[in-house]
Design a protein around this motif. Sequence first.
Motif, short mmCIF file in Angstrom:
data_model
loop_
_atom_site.label_atom_id
_atom_site.label_comp_id
_atom_site.label_asym_id
_atom_site.label_seq_id
_atom_site.Cartn_x
_atom_site.Cartn_y
_atom_site.Cartn_z
N TYR A 185 0.66 -1.22 0.09
CA TYR A 185 -0.21 0.02 0.04
C TYR A 185 0.86 1.32 -0.09
CZ TYR A 185 -2.31 3.82 2.35
OH TYR A 185 -2.97 4.98 2.56
N LEU A 186 1.80 1.04 0.90
CA LEU A 186 2.89 2.40 1.00
C LEU A 186 3.54 2.69 -0.51
CD1 LEU A 186 4.44 2.19 4.61
CD2 LEU A 186 2.52 3.56 3.57
N ALA A 187 3.88 1.37 -1.19
CA ALA A 187 4.51 1.54 -2.36
C ALA A 187 3.51 2.00 -3.74
CB ALA A 187 5.16 0.33 -2.96
N GLY A 188 2.19 1.97 -3.28
CA GLY A 188 1.28 2.58 -4.31
C GLY A 188 0.61 1.26 -5.04
N GLU A 189 0.67 -0.04 -4.67
CA GLU A 189 -0.19 -1.09 -5.28
C GLU A 189 -1.49 -0.79 -5.05
OE1 GLU A 189 -0.25 -6.05 -5.08
OE2 GLU A 189 1.84 -4.80 -4.53
N PHE A 190 -1.85 -0.27 -3.89
CA PHE A 190 -3.39 -0.15 -3.63
C PHE A 190 -3.48 1.47 -3.69
CE2 PHE A 190 -2.46 -3.92 -1.24
CZ PHE A 190 -3.45 -4.90 -1.47
N SER A 192 -5.57 3.36 -3.07
CA SER A 192 -6.22 4.33 -1.55
C SER A 192 -6.38 3.35 -0.55
CB SER A 192 -7.43 5.00 -1.93
OG SER A 192 -8.39 4.04 -2.34
N GLN A 193 -6.33 4.13 0.72
CA GLN A 193 -6.64 3.10 2.04
C GLN A 193 -8.01 2.40 1.73
OE1 GLN A 193 -7.01 4.22 6.32
NE2 GLN A 193 -5.30 5.13 5.52
N ASP A 194 -8.91 2.94 1.12
CA ASP A 194 -10.31 2.35 1.00
C ASP A 194 -10.21 1.09 0.24
OD1 ASP A 194 -11.63 4.13 2.41
OD2 ASP A 194 -12.17 5.40 0.85
N GLU A 195 -9.20 0.95 -0.74
CA GLU A 195 -9.10 -0.02 -1.72
C GLU A 195 -8.40 -1.38 -0.77
OE1 GLU A 195 -6.72 -1.33 -5.86
OE2 GLU A 195 -7.36 0.77 -5.51
N LEU A 196 -7.38 -0.73 0.11
CA LEU A 196 -6.72 -1.89 0.90
C LEU A 196 -7.89 -2.28 1.95
CD1 LEU A 196 -4.42 -3.38 2.26
CD2 LEU A 196 -3.84 -1.13 3.51
N VAL A 197 -8.60 -1.28 2.28
CA VAL A 197 -10.03 -1.99 3.26
C VAL A 197 -10.68 -2.82 2.43
CG1 VAL A 197 -12.01 -1.07 4.42
CG2 VAL A 197 -9.88 0.07 4.82
#
Length: 251
Positions: A185-190, A192-197
């Motif tokens: 997520y920090l590397a930009g694969e996701f 936004s945080q919502d996409e990680l959620v």
Amino acid sequence: MQNIADGSLSSTVPRAFSIFCDELRALANPLVAYVKNTRPEFASRTWREGQRPTLSTMLKRCHVAGVRLPDVLADPRGAAKAAGQLLIDHQALPSSPKPRRSPEMLKQVRLRLIEAISEYPQRPLVAFTEFARALGVSKGFLSYREPILCKIYKQEYKAQVRQANKQHKRQAKAELTEGRAFLRYLAGEFRSQDELVDHLHSNFEIKKRVARLLINEVLKTHARIKNLSEMTMLSKSQRCMLKRGRAAGYL
């Protein structure tokens, strides 16, 4: 009304509208009392009769009763019977008593409850509503007939749900750290945080609120571990924390 307008209604019964109201009241009283669960003398209050009804009153009453005013004036008793029959036809049939469950079925329900409780946790329980539906009865029937067994079943099912939620939460947190989902997520694969959620919610069956709490917790821990990694002088406990953080995938 055409009969009155063109004069073809040559003769009428004296006090026809009063006779019509009296006859219809006699027919409607028992039915109204049954529907409203009142005594017949109370039901008669729903019909108000005037000494000299106006044309507007007669037309409204006839419209509600479903009959024609010329028919009431010519044959009030016949019109009252027709209106009473319409009233009876529009009422729903009285409900029939529910069939009683056989003793064999009650015994089978009790055995199934005992069997389901005794086989837990080797055999997972299903939701109480689904369990009752599988037996062909309602959950209210089960709770009424076997209150103690149903209480035990519900308690065991709640414990199962709590344990499953804890397991899913642990798996989701492991995905964030050991599975490197947070670093991705920090590397930009996701994006936004919502996409990680959404990723945690769909893959580990946890609520989105719980997923956000996990992410916030990992964010705080990641910040602490990152600050430790940038420090030159560390205590023994801090070095141990940094080592565990790296092994857990926070860096």
